[in-house]
Design an enzyme around this catalytic site. Structure first.
Site, short mmCIF file in Angstrom:
data_model
loop_
_atom_site.label_atom_id
_atom_site.label_comp_id
_atom_site.label_asym_id
_atom_site.label_seq_id
_atom_site.Cartn_x
_atom_site.Cartn_y
_atom_site.Cartn_z
CB CYS A 136 -12.21 -26.68 8.91
SG CYS A 136 -10.71 -25.79 8.48
CG ASP A 171 -0.27 0.03 2.52
OD1 ASP A 171 0.94 0.30 2.57
OD2 ASP A 171 -0.93 -0.22 3.54
CG HIS A 218 -9.77 -22.22 11.81
ND1 HIS A 218 -10.33 -23.34 11.23
CD2 HIS A 218 -10.79 -21.34 11.99
CE1 HIS A 218 -11.64 -23.15 11.08
NE2 HIS A 218 -11.93 -21.94 11.54
CB CYS A 245 -10.01 -28.19 11.83
SG CYS A 245 -10.72 -26.57 12.21
CB CYS A 281 -7.08 -25.66 8.53
SG CYS A 281 -7.66 -25.52 10.24
CG ASP A 331 -6.19 -5.21 1.96
OD1 ASP A 331 -5.74 -4.85 3.06
OD2 ASP A 331 -6.77 -4.43 1.18
#
Length: 392
Positions: free
Chosen positions: A318, A107, A349, A323, A320, A280
């Site tokens: 999930c 940015d 997560h 999890c 991930c 974002d």
């Protein structure tokens, strides 16, 4: 000059970013695209994790690769103050400095400077401010912002703009927009096209006529992409959604459209339907550090005592690492004990959830079912939030 491009060649020249519009959903304005960059392609719509000081808080580049993050952000304001763009340049640029070989966006530093309120002063030249670290004085101008970002070496850099809240007084917005347009021309003049790709930023608050006129001014400058700024900074979610629905189609169809600083899962799904390609937000990582987890079943505040003996994963649906491996009871224990591991597991997560959601979004657009996807997602989220409110 290098080899001439062959028909169908997707390679891009050094510093160039090129957008390929692949498909448009017939029932919404949602778009499926591909952004070609020097550090690889980006499938859009995309959510970009925020790495403020060259690090996505709580996770490493190896984690981000596993999560299939396609692009991350760096923050010009923070990096210019510490460690300084000159040092990053000496280390080979931001990609090499942080060991990240996929695309990066920086940015302009504008949002952080303008959020300093009492510690900054805006003039036609730029923004004079005091560092939040040591009180040292600095002047950030359009030219200086571009120079810093190019030294950092990001694939995509942002024009230096003033970003007043969407709810600002109209008279102030008009004055600010005129200055931002003048600053954009200075940014474009300072921009070295072979080193990076410059995106312009459209402001205008919640005033449709101001958004339209400023979009015309900004898009008159031929740039690789354009962004919407000044949303989700004080207005209601409904007002933001309506504003983006009006503003996104004002940006060129054949260029990437970036909505800055947004947002919640509902925000992402809703604004994709308006034609936004890039997002974002610090929300998934910040919420993770505060113990708020996003799941397919709604939000989970992991510190709550109800999870003290809960053997289930945070989200049974999930896949991930968090999890697959740990129970809610263990995650609550880590969080309550103040263990650093809690921050990492929660962040893994939440980023998995956000990045996975965008993968679902891309599939729904490609399969011409995005209208139904939006309706179902919003209805489910509203029901989950109502149930969460009743349970308090």
């Amino acid at each position: 000059m290098g080899e001439p491009k062959q028909k169908g060649d997707t390679r891009v020249a050094p510093g160039a970013v090129r957008f390929e519009l692949l498909h448009e959903d017939p029932s919404t304005r949602a778009r499926r695209g591909r952004l070609h960059t020097p550090h690889g392609p980006i499938e859009t719509p995309i959510f970009m994790p925020v790495g403020t000081v060259g690090s996505v808080k709580g996770v490493g580049p190896d984690d981000l690769l596993t999560l299939e993050a396609q692009i991350i952000l760096g923050n010009t304001y923070h990096l210019m103050l510490r460690p300084g763009e000159a040092l990053v340049g000496e280390m080979g640029g931001l990609h090499r400095f942080i060991s990240w070989n996929r695309p990066m966006l920086t940015d302009s530093g504008g949002f952080q400077v303008f959020s300093l309120s009492e510690k900054r002063k805006i003039t036609e030249e730029g923004a004079a401010f005091q560092s939040h670290l040591d009180g040292s004085r600095h002047l950030l101008t359009p030219e200086r912002s571009i120079d810093i970002q190019e030294t950092l070496g990001a694939d995509i850099i942002m024009a230096f703009d003033e970003c007043p809240p969407a709810t600002s007084e109209r008279a102030y917005l008009e004055q600010s927009l005129a200055r931002t347009t003048r600053w954009l021309h200075r940014c474009a003049k300072a921009w070295s096209r072979e080193r990076s790709s410059l995106f312009g930023i459209v402001q205008g608050g919640l005033h449709e006529d101001l958004r339209k006129s400023h979009a015309e001014e900004v898009c008159a400058v031929d740039l690789p992409g354009y962004a919407l700024g000044g949303y989700s900074v004080g207005e209601s979610p409904e007002a933001m959604h309506d504003g983006v629905a009006f503003s996104a189609p004002l940006l060129p169809r054949g260029k990437p459209r970036y909505l800055m600083g947004v947002g919640t899962p509902v925000d992402l799904v809703t604004c994709v339907a308006a034609g936004v390609d890039m997002f974002d937000c610090v929300l998934p990582t910040r919420c993770a550090r505060n113990g708020l987890l996003f799941t397919s079943e709604g939000k989970v505040v992991i510190r709550n005592a109800v999870y003290a003996k809960d053997p289930r994963p945070v989200d049974p649906a999930c896949t991930c690492y968090t999890c697959r491996t740990f129970s809610r009871a263990y995650l609550r224990h880590l969080f309550v004990a103040g263990e650093i591991l809690a921050m990492r597991l929660n962040t893994l997560h939440n980023l998995h959830y956000f990045l996975g959601l965008m993968a679902e979004v891309r599939r729904a657009i490609a399969e011409d079912r995005y209208g139904a996807f939006v309706r179902e997602f919003r209805a489910k989220a509203a029901a989950q939030e109502a149930e969460r409110t009743r349970a308090r």
